[in-house]
Design an enzyme around this catalytic site. Structure first.
Site, PDB file in Angstrom:
ATOM      1  N   GLY A 313       0.685  -1.166  -0.121  1.00  0.00           N
ATOM      2  CA  GLY A 313      -0.200  -0.027   0.035  1.00  0.00           C
ATOM      3  C   GLY A 313       0.905   1.221   0.108  1.00  0.00           C
ATOM      4  O   GLY A 313       0.780   2.092  -0.909  1.00  0.00           O
ATOM      5  N   ASP A 371       7.758   0.575   8.070  1.00  0.00           N
ATOM      6  CA  ASP A 371       6.371   0.377   8.508  1.00  0.00           C
ATOM      7  C   ASP A 371       6.259  -1.098   9.174  1.00  0.00           C
ATOM      8  O   ASP A 371       6.238  -2.053   8.710  1.00  0.00           O
ATOM      9  CB  ASP A 371       5.571   0.400   7.220  1.00  0.00           C
ATOM     10  CG  ASP A 371       3.961   0.327   7.389  1.00  0.00           C
ATOM     11  OD1 ASP A 371       3.570   0.849   8.676  1.00  0.00           O
ATOM     12  OD2 ASP A 371       2.988   0.067   6.616  1.00  0.00           O
ATOM     13  N   CYS A 424       1.000   0.399  12.825  1.00  0.00           N
ATOM     14  CA  CYS A 424      -0.552   0.448  13.007  1.00  0.00           C
ATOM     15  C   CYS A 424      -0.796   0.072  14.346  1.00  0.00           C
ATOM     16  O   CYS A 424      -1.663  -0.883  14.473  1.00  0.00           O
ATOM     17  CB  CYS A 424      -1.241  -0.362  11.896  1.00  0.00           C
ATOM     18  SG  CYS A 424      -3.061   0.104  12.002  1.00  0.00           S
TER      19      CYS A 424
END
Ligand SMILES: C[S@@+](CC[C@H](N)C(=O)[O-])C[C@H]1O[C@@H](n2cnc3c(N)ncnc32)[C@H](O)[C@@H]1O
Length: 489
Positions: A313, A371, A424
């Site tokens: 993404g 990430d 996240c």
């Protein structure tokens, strides 16, 4: 703090109307299932949406499946569309999100630990209790439909289920919480865990990340139980968010210039997705990737690295931005099939995918994204079963890996270059502690850059910096964390 459930709101944006009687009911003779699976085809009295929800919930518990992966196949197999598919989806997601509290209620109503109820009957009871306490389905319809389901999947438990459901129906959610939860003043974390269906360790982590503000913690928990909208990312240079919103009947995002909020439906079938003008991506993910691309930098700026790229993404967004900036992205992913997904997500963009362990990466880069693999506590609303699967024992191996990956990023970023560390998850151990420890252990001089000015002007609730924690209840995004670290020149 009152005992009111979800501040007066209900899961799925209001009580759903699931009381319809027709629409795909399989009526007829007694339909006994084997292995806890409801029978397919004629002969079962179980209506199809409830059967679909049961199959999905049972697969989550029996096979360790993920609801977002298993449910589309179940809906397809059973030919469900439109309102029926929406009802099955709400039952599945709502039941899984509310599972902790539903189990406590079923245990109190039955006088039996839920672990001692046979799995097929237990899942059917969870679905029934969800309908009784969180939907507009009339109680008599919820009870009789669930008894039909139990008849099909656990015939010996029909009488038991009938009695338990009638007891569950004797109170509403708030009354059950008042009965089964500890007093808020005695133990606020335990109270919030029961009232809003989260494990206590997650309530504690959210409260810590929110500076101990328990009212705001409650709002964060409530938002986790809501159905999140699908967000699209209009790829820079290929699509414009306002035009894309018009094309798909959505709305431009509140913060990211690339975001489009979809009203519903199947995003995978949209032309814009199929022809590579857009991809599905939470707005928070867009914001943190764009912040890395915008961080001020002196000197060369064409070697970008995405160290944990799968499924692609952020690599897709960085790749689109790299076209405009004359940069090139190296996207590293350790899992082979996820590296293939990154290839697919970045086709036609200046991105080279490497199937490798990011901890061993070599080279020199101007901008690096880490990430990091994390508990995912920031996207619980999108992964309904995740809060019950994750355990505090997941933290030590994850945080070790996070530190090693961030250490590798600090090793390969050039002096003066920027690293974005993203999770996240708002868990302080995965965010603040990992960043502080990695910077300290790296042996390089590292400064934390204030990330707030790199987010859209006027964005509220960004705290006192220099790191940023986004939240569903504040920003409508997943709870993404962003720290920007610059190696001193
Ligand atoms: C949070 S996800 C990244 C999401 C991705 N950046 C995106 O926006 O689509 C973390 C990824 O890191 C990968 N990963 C885990 N350990 C890794 C390692 N040692 N080296 C590289 N990638 C790793 C996981 O397989 C997973 O795909």
């Amino acid at each position: 703090m009152t005992g009111s459930f979800e501040g007066g709101r209900r899961s799925g944006g209001g009580r759903s109307d699931g009381g319809r009687e027709g629409g795909g009911r399989f009526s007829g003779r007694d339909g006994r299932g084997r292995d806890g699976r409801p029978p397919r085809g004629r002969g079962s009295a179980v209506d199809v949406p409830r059967r679909a929800a049961y199959e999905a919930v049972a697969a989550v518990h029996r096979d360790g499946a993920y609801a977002n992966l298993v449910l589309p196949g179940v809906l397809r197999d059973l030919g469900l569309r439109g309102r029926d598919a929406a009802f099955a989806t709400e039952l599945t997601y709502g039941t899984l999100r509310q599972e902790g509290t539903l189990d406590a209620i079923v245990a109190a109503a039955s006088g039996r630990e839920v672990a001692r109820i046979d799995p097929p009957a237990r899942d059917a009871l969870r679905l029934g209790a969800y309908q009784l306490l969180h939907t507009r389905v009339p109680a008599h319809a919820a009870v009789s439909a669930t008894v039909d389901l139990v008849k099909a999947v656990a015939p010996g438990a029909t009488g038991f289920a009938n009695a338990v459901l009638r007891e569950v129906a004797s109170r509403d959610h708030d009354a059950w919480v008042a009965q089964i939860a500890p007093g808020y003043d005695d133990d606020p974390v335990a109270y919030l865990a029961v009232a809003h269906s989260h494990p206590q360790w997650i309530v504690r982590a959210f409260a810590d990340a929110l500076g101990g503000d328990l009212d705001e913690t409650a709002r964060a928990l409530i938002e986790d139980n809501e159905r999140p909208p699908v967000h699209l990312c209009a790829r820079p240079g290929r699509a414009d968010a306002v035009e894309l919103a018009e094309e798909v009947g959505g709305l431009p995002g509140a913060f990211s210039p690339y975001a489009v909020y979809l009203p519903g439906g199947a995003p995978g079938e949209l032309d814009a997705i199929l022809d590579g003008r857009a991809h599905v991506q939470d707005e928070g993910s867009q914001l943190v990737a764009a912040a890395l691309a915008q961080a001020p930098l002196d000197g060369p700026d064409d070697r970008w690295l995405d160290l944990c790229a799968g499924p692609g993404g952020k690599a897709g967004l960085l790749g689109a931005l790299a076209v405009e900036r004359g940069a090139h992205v190296t996207a590293v992913e350790v899992t082979e099939h996820r590296a293939v997904l990154v290839e697919q997500a970045t086709r036609g963009l200046p991105v080279t995918v490497e199937h490798a362990d990011g901890r061993t990466v070599e080279g020199t880069f101007d901008r690096v994204l880490v990430d990091a693999p994390c508990t995912g506590l920031g996207s619980l609303r999108r992964r309904p079963e995740s809060r019950w699967r994750r355990q505090p024992s997941d933290l030590p191996p994850l945080t070790r890996l996070q530190r090693e990956l961030l250490g590798a990023a600090l090793r390969v970023v050039r002096p003066g270059g920027v690293v974005a560390y993203v999770t996240c998850s708002p868990h302080p151990v995965e965010t603040q502690v990992t960043v502080t420890e990695s910077a300290r252990r790296s042996g390089y001089p590292v400064d934390l850059v204030d990330a707030r000015p790199l987010l859209p002007a006027g964005m509220p609730g960004l705290g006192s910096g220099p790191t940023v924690q986004l939240w569903p209840h504040r920003h409508g995004t997943d709870a993404m964390y962003l720290a920007l670290l610059q190696r001193s020149a």
